[in-house]
Every structure is written in structure tokens, then in C-alpha cells.
Design a protein around this motif. Structure first.
Motif, PDB file in Angstrom:
ATOM      1  N   LYS A 102       0.852  -1.197  -0.035  1.00 15.67           N
ATOM      2  CA  LYS A 102      -0.024   0.180  -0.096  1.00 15.67           C
ATOM      3  C   LYS A 102       0.809   1.286  -0.190  1.00 15.67           C
ATOM      4  N   ILE A 103       0.500   2.193  -1.099  1.00 18.43           N
ATOM      5  CA  ILE A 103       1.346   3.344  -0.955  1.00 18.43           C
ATOM      6  C   ILE A 103       0.633   4.534   0.016  1.00 18.43           C
ATOM      7  N   TYR A 104       1.523   5.189   1.020  1.00 16.70           N
ATOM      8  CA  TYR A 104       1.151   6.115   1.531  1.00 16.70           C
ATOM      9  C   TYR A 104       1.972   7.525   1.229  1.00 16.70           C
ATOM     10  N   LEU A 105       1.165   8.628   1.093  1.00 16.81           N
ATOM     11  CA  LEU A 105       1.726   9.764   0.474  1.00 16.81           C
ATOM     12  C   LEU A 105       1.614  10.961   1.310  1.00 16.81           C
ATOM     13  N   TYR A 106       2.648  11.560   1.688  1.00 17.86           N
ATOM     14  CA  TYR A 106       2.530  12.744   2.630  1.00 17.86           C
ATOM     15  C   TYR A 106       3.258  13.931   1.949  1.00 17.86           C
ATOM     16  N   GLN A 107       2.807  15.167   2.608  1.00 19.90           N
ATOM     17  CA  GLN A 107       3.646  16.301   2.272  1.00 19.90           C
ATOM     18  C   GLN A 107       4.989  16.267   3.324  1.00 19.90           C
ATOM     19  N   ASN A 108       6.016  16.279   2.451  1.00 21.31           N
ATOM     20  CA  ASN A 108       7.354  16.380   3.003  1.00 21.31           C
ATOM     21  C   ASN A 108       7.751  17.708   3.993  1.00 21.31           C
ATOM     22  N   ARG A 109       7.075  17.555   5.176  1.00 24.12           N
ATOM     23  CA  ARG A 109       7.179  18.889   5.911  1.00 24.12           C
ATOM     24  C   ARG A 109       6.823  18.380   7.344  1.00 24.12           C
ATOM     25  N   CYS A 110       8.012  18.509   8.184  1.00 27.05           N
ATOM     26  CA  CYS A 110       7.651  18.147   9.516  1.00 27.05           C
ATOM     27  C   CYS A 110       6.845  19.252  10.110  1.00 27.05           C
ATOM     28  N   PRO A 111       5.763  18.708  11.036  1.00 26.25           N
ATOM     29  CA  PRO A 111       4.857  19.571  11.616  1.00 26.25           C
ATOM     30  C   PRO A 111       5.239  20.784  12.358  1.00 26.25           C
ATOM     31  N   HIS A 112       6.282  20.324  13.299  1.00 28.44           N
ATOM     32  CA  HIS A 112       6.712  21.449  14.037  1.00 28.44           C
ATOM     33  C   HIS A 112       7.634  22.597  13.841  1.00 28.44           C
ATOM     34  N   LEU A 113       8.479  22.372  12.557  1.00 28.96           N
ATOM     35  CA  LEU A 113       9.366  23.388  12.247  1.00 28.96           C
ATOM     36  C   LEU A 113       8.954  23.682  10.531  1.00 28.96           C
ATOM     37  N   GLY A 114       8.355  22.824   9.822  1.00 30.42           N
ATOM     38  CA  GLY A 114       8.019  23.009   8.579  1.00 30.42           C
ATOM     39  C   GLY A 114       9.002  22.878   7.561  1.00 30.42           C
ATOM     40  N   ILE A 115       9.913  22.088   7.904  1.00 24.69           N
ATOM     41  CA  ILE A 115      11.016  21.758   6.947  1.00 24.69           C
ATOM     42  C   ILE A 115      11.059  20.262   6.520  1.00 24.69           C
ATOM     43  N   PRO A 116      11.744  20.059   5.414  1.00 26.53           N
ATOM     44  CA  PRO A 116      11.691  18.602   5.117  1.00 26.53           C
ATOM     45  C   PRO A 116      12.204  17.538   5.964  1.00 26.53           C
ATOM     46  N   LEU A 117      11.741  16.421   5.922  1.00 30.56           N
ATOM     47  CA  LEU A 117      12.051  15.285   7.023  1.00 30.56           C
ATOM     48  C   LEU A 117      13.407  14.616   6.792  1.00 30.56           C
ATOM     49  N   GLU A 118      13.965  14.711   5.434  1.00 26.15           N
ATOM     50  CA  GLU A 118      15.086  13.918   5.111  1.00 26.15           C
ATOM     51  C   GLU A 118      16.333  14.516   5.161  1.00 26.15           C
ATOM     52  N   SER A 123       9.910   0.408  10.062  1.00 32.39           N
ATOM     53  CA  SER A 123       8.584   0.407  10.319  1.00 32.39           C
ATOM     54  C   SER A 123       7.935   1.784  10.917  1.00 32.39           C
ATOM     55  N   MET A 124       8.662   2.908  10.933  1.00 36.01           N
ATOM     56  CA  MET A 124       8.226   4.091  11.285  1.00 36.01           C
ATOM     57  C   MET A 124       8.806   5.305  10.241  1.00 36.01           C
ATOM     58  N   ILE A 125       7.874   6.201  10.013  1.00 39.45           N
ATOM     59  CA  ILE A 125       8.694   7.139   9.082  1.00 39.45           C
ATOM     60  C   ILE A 125       9.379   8.211  10.400  1.00 39.45           C
ATOM     61  N   MET A 126      10.477   8.570   9.899  1.00 44.48           N
ATOM     62  CA  MET A 126      11.480   9.371  10.972  1.00 44.48           C
ATOM     63  C   MET A 126      12.037  10.710  10.339  1.00 44.48           C
ATOM     64  N   CYS A 127      11.885  11.640  11.019  1.00 43.30           N
ATOM     65  CA  CYS A 127      12.539  12.994  10.790  1.00 43.30           C
ATOM     66  C   CYS A 127      14.370  13.044  10.927  1.00 43.30           C
ATOM     67  N   ALA A 128      14.936  13.218  10.068  1.00 47.03           N
ATOM     68  CA  ALA A 128      16.153  13.102  10.444  1.00 47.03           C
ATOM     69  C   ALA A 128      16.644  14.202  11.269  1.00 47.03           C
ATOM     70  N   ASN A 129      16.032  15.345  11.071  1.00 47.40           N
ATOM     71  CA  ASN A 129      16.266  16.452  12.031  1.00 47.40           C
ATOM     72  C   ASN A 129      16.558  16.299  13.526  1.00 47.40           C
ATOM     73  N   HIS A 130      15.579  15.790  13.800  1.00 48.29           N
ATOM     74  CA  HIS A 130      15.272  15.560  15.539  1.00 48.29           C
ATOM     75  C   HIS A 130      14.974  14.134  15.592  1.00 48.29           C
ATOM     76  N   GLY A 131      14.963  13.248  14.829  1.00 50.61           N
ATOM     77  CA  GLY A 131      14.539  12.009  15.098  1.00 50.61           C
ATOM     78  C   GLY A 131      13.193  11.682  15.422  1.00 50.61           C
TER      79      GLY A 131
END
Ligand code: FES
Length: 112
Positions: free
Chosen positions: A39-55, A67-75
Motif C-alpha cells: 500500500k502506498i502512503y503519500l504525505y507532504q514532506n514537511r515536519c509539523p513542528h518546524l515546517g522543514i523537509p524530513l530527510e 516500520s516508522m517514518i523518521m524525521c532526520a532533523n530531530h529523530g
């Protein structure tokens, strides 16, 4: 190339193999997709707390267990199926899902 409904072709399904993620940069939007158990899951690439890309690295949006999506900036960790943040500075917030259609083996999204 838009389809007959005026939707934009994002990529072929086979471009996102099972258990992987892929980022997309459109004219004014950044998105990412995950293929989990077919199954495909599609999201905006925008961390909800700073609004910056996740990767930090291209197409790397998952934690080491895949098994989880991870924000590379703060984990921060997000549930793949819902986009909800369950650990990290944006805990309780969520990624913004992007609607898509599957047509003839490709993923299409609205142009706006
Ligand atoms: S920018 Fe992603 S958790 Fe801070």
C-alpha cells in the motif's frame, strides 16, 4: 503528463519497491511516498513542528527498522499509516496526507 482527470503523474508504482520510500520535488511542493505491504502512503514532506523537509538523504524517510517514518532533523517518529507523530518534538501532531489515484500502474495526484 496529466491524465484525463487533469491529474499529474507522480511516478510508476514500481519506482517505490516494497518497504522503501521516495521523495518528490514538484514546482512548489515537496512530497514523499512509502510502500508498506503493497500500500502506498503519500504525505507532504514537511515536519509539523518546524515546517522543514524530513530527510537528509534522498529518498530516506524511514527509521532503521523500516516500520516508522523518521524525521532526520530531530529523530521524531511518525506512524506510516496515519502520519501521526508518536515520539519527538512534534508528538501528537501529524504529517499532512496527500490524496492520490492509482491508474495503470502509476500514481497520480491533483495538480493543486
Ligand atoms: S524538524 Fe522534524 S522533528 Fe524537528
Amino acid at each position: 503528463m496529466p491524465n484525463s482527470a487533469g491529474q499529474l503523474r507522480l511516478c510508476a508504482l514500481e519506482d517505490i519497491p516494497e518497504g522503501t520510500s521516495k521523495g518528490f520535488t514538484l514546482a512548489d511542493r515537496r512530497l514523499f511516498a512509502i510502500n508498506q505491504r503493497g500500500k502506498i502512503y503519500l504525505y507532504q514532506n514537511r515536519c509539523p513542528h518546524l515546517g522543514i523537509p524530513l530527510e537528509w538523504q534522498d529518498d530516506e524517510f524511514l527509521d532503521s527498522s523500516k516500520s516508522m517514518i523518521m524525521c532526520a532533523n530531530h529523530g521524531a517518529l511518525f506512524v506510516i499509516q496515519t502520519g501521526k507523530c508518536v515520539a519527538g518534538p512534534c508528538s501528537g501532531q501529524a504529517l499532512i496526507p496527500v490524496a492520490y489515484n492509482l491508474l495503470e500502474g502509476s500514481i497520480f495526484i491533483d495538480q493543486t
